[in-house]
Motif scaffolding. Structure first.
Motif, PDB file in Angstrom:
ATOM      1  N   ASP A   1       0.795  -1.124  -0.044  1.00 37.34           N
ATOM      2  CA  ASP A   1      -0.355  -0.347   0.086  1.00 37.34           C
ATOM      3  C   ASP A   1       0.835   1.303   0.198  1.00 37.34           C
ATOM      4  O   ASP A   1       1.544   1.671   1.030  1.00 37.34           O
ATOM      5  CB  ASP A   1      -0.840   0.012   1.239  1.00 37.34           C
ATOM      6  CG  ASP A   1      -1.793   1.157   1.192  1.00 37.34           C
ATOM      7  OD1 ASP A   1      -1.629   2.242   0.552  1.00 37.34           O
ATOM      8  OD2 ASP A   1      -2.503   1.323   2.262  1.00 37.34           O
ATOM      9  N   PRO A   2       1.167   2.013  -1.336  1.00 42.24           N
ATOM     10  CA  PRO A   2       1.951   2.910  -1.271  1.00 42.24           C
ATOM     11  C   PRO A   2       1.586   4.196  -0.397  1.00 42.24           C
ATOM     12  O   PRO A   2       2.186   5.244  -0.006  1.00 42.24           O
ATOM     13  CB  PRO A   2       1.735   3.512  -2.675  1.00 42.24           C
ATOM     14  CG  PRO A   2       0.717   2.818  -3.166  1.00 42.24           C
ATOM     15  CD  PRO A   2       0.323   1.462  -2.514  1.00 42.24           C
ATOM     16  N   GLY A   3       0.536   4.152   0.154  1.00 43.30           N
ATOM     17  CA  GLY A   3       0.035   5.374   1.042  1.00 43.30           C
ATOM     18  C   GLY A   3      -0.434   4.887   2.527  1.00 43.30           C
ATOM     19  O   GLY A   3      -0.897   5.585   3.155  1.00 43.30           O
ATOM     20  N   TRP A   4       0.403   3.886   2.838  1.00 40.07           N
ATOM     21  CA  TRP A   4       0.278   3.281   4.198  1.00 40.07           C
ATOM     22  C   TRP A   4       0.495   4.482   5.289  1.00 40.07           C
ATOM     23  O   TRP A   4      -0.243   4.181   6.233  1.00 40.07           O
ATOM     24  CB  TRP A   4       1.201   2.103   4.279  1.00 40.07           C
ATOM     25  CG  TRP A   4       2.480   2.294   4.499  1.00 40.07           C
ATOM     26  CD1 TRP A   4       3.514   2.253   3.333  1.00 40.07           C
ATOM     27  CD2 TRP A   4       3.311   2.627   5.472  1.00 40.07           C
ATOM     28  NE1 TRP A   4       4.871   2.281   4.107  1.00 40.07           N
ATOM     29  CE2 TRP A   4       4.751   2.766   5.101  1.00 40.07           C
ATOM     30  CE3 TRP A   4       3.028   2.534   6.896  1.00 40.07           C
ATOM     31  CZ2 TRP A   4       5.749   2.822   6.182  1.00 40.07           C
ATOM     32  CZ3 TRP A   4       4.038   2.877   8.063  1.00 40.07           C
ATOM     33  CH2 TRP A   4       5.246   2.950   7.499  1.00 40.07           C
ATOM     34  N   ARG A   5       1.426   5.256   5.187  1.00 35.89           N
ATOM     35  CA  ARG A   5       1.722   6.568   6.109  1.00 35.89           C
ATOM     36  C   ARG A   5       0.670   7.333   6.163  1.00 35.89           C
ATOM     37  O   ARG A   5       0.421   7.882   7.313  1.00 35.89           O
ATOM     38  CB  ARG A   5       3.094   6.984   5.919  1.00 35.89           C
ATOM     39  CG  ARG A   5       3.961   6.323   6.268  1.00 35.89           C
ATOM     40  CD  ARG A   5       5.334   7.229   6.249  1.00 35.89           C
ATOM     41  NE  ARG A   5       6.614   6.748   6.791  1.00 35.89           N
ATOM     42  CZ  ARG A   5       7.026   7.006   7.753  1.00 35.89           C
ATOM     43  NH1 ARG A   5       6.556   7.742   8.647  1.00 35.89           N
ATOM     44  NH2 ARG A   5       8.246   6.533   8.193  1.00 35.89           N
ATOM     45  N   LYS A   6      -0.019   7.536   4.960  1.00 33.93           N
ATOM     46  CA  LYS A   6      -0.974   8.863   5.032  1.00 33.93           C
ATOM     47  C   LYS A   6      -2.454   8.459   5.236  1.00 33.93           C
ATOM     48  O   LYS A   6      -3.502   9.402   5.608  1.00 33.93           O
ATOM     49  CB  LYS A   6      -0.917   9.437   3.505  1.00 33.93           C
ATOM     50  CG  LYS A   6       0.644  10.021   3.417  1.00 33.93           C
ATOM     51  CD  LYS A   6       0.684  10.655   1.963  1.00 33.93           C
ATOM     52  CE  LYS A   6       1.942  10.993   1.813  1.00 33.93           C
ATOM     53  NZ  LYS A   6       2.735  10.294   0.621  1.00 33.93           N
ATOM     54  N   ASN A   7      -2.679   7.272   5.214  1.00 35.36           N
ATOM     55  CA  ASN A   7      -4.077   6.648   5.266  1.00 35.36           C
ATOM     56  C   ASN A   7      -4.421   6.120   6.562  1.00 35.36           C
ATOM     57  O   ASN A   7      -3.310   5.881   7.286  1.00 35.36           O
ATOM     58  CB  ASN A   7      -4.637   5.543   4.146  1.00 35.36           C
ATOM     59  CG  ASN A   7      -3.712   4.538   4.091  1.00 35.36           C
ATOM     60  OD1 ASN A   7      -3.156   4.070   5.135  1.00 35.36           O
ATOM     61  ND2 ASN A   7      -3.624   3.973   2.933  1.00 35.36           N
ATOM     62  N   ASN A   8      -5.398   5.656   6.954  1.00 31.92           N
ATOM     63  CA  ASN A   8      -5.542   5.037   8.157  1.00 31.92           C
ATOM     64  C   ASN A   8      -5.150   3.583   8.374  1.00 31.92           C
ATOM     65  O   ASN A   8      -5.224   3.004   9.517  1.00 31.92           O
ATOM     66  CB  ASN A   8      -7.136   5.146   8.538  1.00 31.92           C
ATOM     67  CG  ASN A   8      -7.573   6.494   8.966  1.00 31.92           C
ATOM     68  OD1 ASN A   8      -6.756   7.413   9.641  1.00 31.92           O
ATOM     69  ND2 ASN A   8      -8.874   6.909   8.571  1.00 31.92           N
ATOM     70  N   ARG A   9      -4.554   3.016   7.393  1.00 31.74           N
ATOM     71  CA  ARG A   9      -4.066   1.584   7.464  1.00 31.74           C
ATOM     72  C   ARG A   9      -2.919   1.625   8.475  1.00 31.74           C
ATOM     73  O   ARG A   9      -2.865   0.655   8.991  1.00 31.74           O
ATOM     74  CB  ARG A   9      -3.997   1.342   6.087  1.00 31.74           C
ATOM     75  CG  ARG A   9      -3.257  -0.143   6.013  1.00 31.74           C
ATOM     76  CD  ARG A   9      -3.240  -0.926   4.687  1.00 31.74           C
ATOM     77  NE  ARG A   9      -4.046  -1.989   4.689  1.00 31.74           N
ATOM     78  CZ  ARG A   9      -4.917  -2.527   3.663  1.00 31.74           C
ATOM     79  NH1 ARG A   9      -4.677  -1.736   2.476  1.00 31.74           N
ATOM     80  NH2 ARG A   9      -5.489  -3.679   3.852  1.00 31.74           N
ATOM     81  N   GLY A  10      -1.916   2.464   8.204  1.00 32.01           N
ATOM     82  CA  GLY A  10      -0.746   2.294   9.004  1.00 32.01           C
ATOM     83  C   GLY A  10       0.004   0.947   8.600  1.00 32.01           C
ATOM     84  O   GLY A  10      -0.066   0.401   7.695  1.00 32.01           O
ATOM     85  N   ILE A  11       0.881   0.335   9.504  1.00 29.89           N
ATOM     86  CA  ILE A  11       1.497  -0.887   9.533  1.00 29.89           C
ATOM     87  C   ILE A  11       0.295  -1.934   9.469  1.00 29.89           C
ATOM     88  O   ILE A  11      -0.174  -2.330  10.679  1.00 29.89           O
ATOM     89  CB  ILE A  11       2.693  -0.892  10.615  1.00 29.89           C
ATOM     90  CG1 ILE A  11       3.629   0.167  10.138  1.00 29.89           C
ATOM     91  CG2 ILE A  11       3.229  -2.261  10.163  1.00 29.89           C
ATOM     92  CD1 ILE A  11       4.764   0.296  11.176  1.00 29.89           C
ATOM     93  N   ASP A  12       0.022  -2.717   8.501  1.00 24.58           N
ATOM     94  CA  ASP A  12      -0.816  -3.735   8.665  1.00 24.58           C
ATOM     95  C   ASP A  12      -0.252  -4.876   7.975  1.00 24.58           C
ATOM     96  O   ASP A  12       0.195  -4.976   6.779  1.00 24.58           O
ATOM     97  CB  ASP A  12      -2.148  -3.051   7.682  1.00 24.58           C
ATOM     98  CG  ASP A  12      -3.210  -4.026   7.659  1.00 24.58           C
ATOM     99  OD1 ASP A  12      -3.165  -5.397   7.850  1.00 24.58           O
ATOM    100  OD2 ASP A  12      -4.443  -3.493   7.294  1.00 24.58           O
ATOM    101  N   ASP A  13      -0.266  -5.980   8.488  1.00 20.72           N
ATOM    102  CA  ASP A  13       0.323  -7.171   8.106  1.00 20.72           C
ATOM    103  C   ASP A  13      -0.427  -7.737   6.775  1.00 20.72           C
ATOM    104  O   ASP A  13       0.430  -8.401   5.998  1.00 20.72           O
ATOM    105  CB  ASP A  13       0.035  -8.523   9.008  1.00 20.72           C
ATOM    106  CG  ASP A  13       0.781  -8.373  10.452  1.00 20.72           C
ATOM    107  OD1 ASP A  13       1.892  -7.598  10.518  1.00 20.72           O
ATOM    108  OD2 ASP A  13       0.555  -9.149  11.205  1.00 20.72           O
ATOM    109  N   ASP A  14      -1.756  -7.451   6.646  1.00 24.14           N
ATOM    110  CA  ASP A  14      -2.279  -7.876   5.257  1.00 24.14           C
ATOM    111  C   ASP A  14      -1.333  -7.213   4.037  1.00 24.14           C
ATOM    112  O   ASP A  14      -1.700  -7.837   2.995  1.00 24.14           O
ATOM    113  CB  ASP A  14      -3.614  -7.486   5.290  1.00 24.14           C
ATOM    114  CG  ASP A  14      -4.465  -8.305   6.453  1.00 24.14           C
ATOM    115  OD1 ASP A  14      -4.218  -9.094   6.849  1.00 24.14           O
ATOM    116  OD2 ASP A  14      -5.536  -7.636   6.719  1.00 24.14           O
TER     117      ASP A  14
END
Length: 162
Positions: free
Chosen positions: A103-116
């Motif tokens: 997920d290229p936007g992992w820092r900016k969206n609500n996902r954050g660090i996600d094992d999936d």
């Protein structure tokens, strides 16, 4: 009196919200949390443009870059710059053993660090000689990390690096 310090109603609500969000996010990173600190940090190294490019190099060139970075760490260690040396040892190993988020936007969206959406890459090369180079690099970086962490008084992290 701080508005967010928990000594007023709004502060209490915000603190509870942070606790709830942290608990929710913690469930999404159980695998990530099991990895040693220096593998976790590879997620952040990979955001640097040079590391992104270097990770795409052929194995032999990645090993050359890794060895150069590790040597830079050795020079820093010899000068007593233990924290900077530790950073270099982490960076050296991150060329061939690292994680990244799909997920290229992992820092900016609500996902954050996600094992999936995390992928662990272990590039041991394609033949036995390259596998030996990989193992030697990982071993020397881990031992150097342990020594650097010990010098910094971070005994628990030194043990993990071993």
């Amino acid at each position: 009196m701080s508005m967010f310090g928990g000594d007023n109603e709004l502060g209490n609500i915000l603190q509870e919200a942070v606790k709830l969000k942290s608990a929710q996010m913690g469930q999404k990173r159980l695998t990530y949390e099991k990895w040693p600190f220096f593998v976790q940090h590879t997620l952040f190294h990979g955001e640097k443009d040079d590391f992104k490019a270097w990770r795409q190099l052929p194995f032999v060139e990645k090993m050359e870059k890794s060895d150069k970075i590790k040597d830079d760490g050795n020079d820093l260690y010899a000068k007593g710059s233990y924290s900077d040396a530790v950073d270099k040892y982490e960076e050296a190993a991150t060329m061939v053993h690292y994680c990244y988020s799909t997920d290229p936007g992992w820092r900016k969206n609500n996902r954050g660090i996600d094992d999936d959406v995390l992928v662990l890459v272990v590039d041991e090369g394609t033949n036995e000689e390259e596998k030996q180079q990989y193992r030697k690099l990982r071993l020397s970086c881990c031992l150097n990390l342990a020594t650097g962490k010990q010098e910094l008084g971070e005994k628990d992290e030194a043990i993990v690096a071993c």
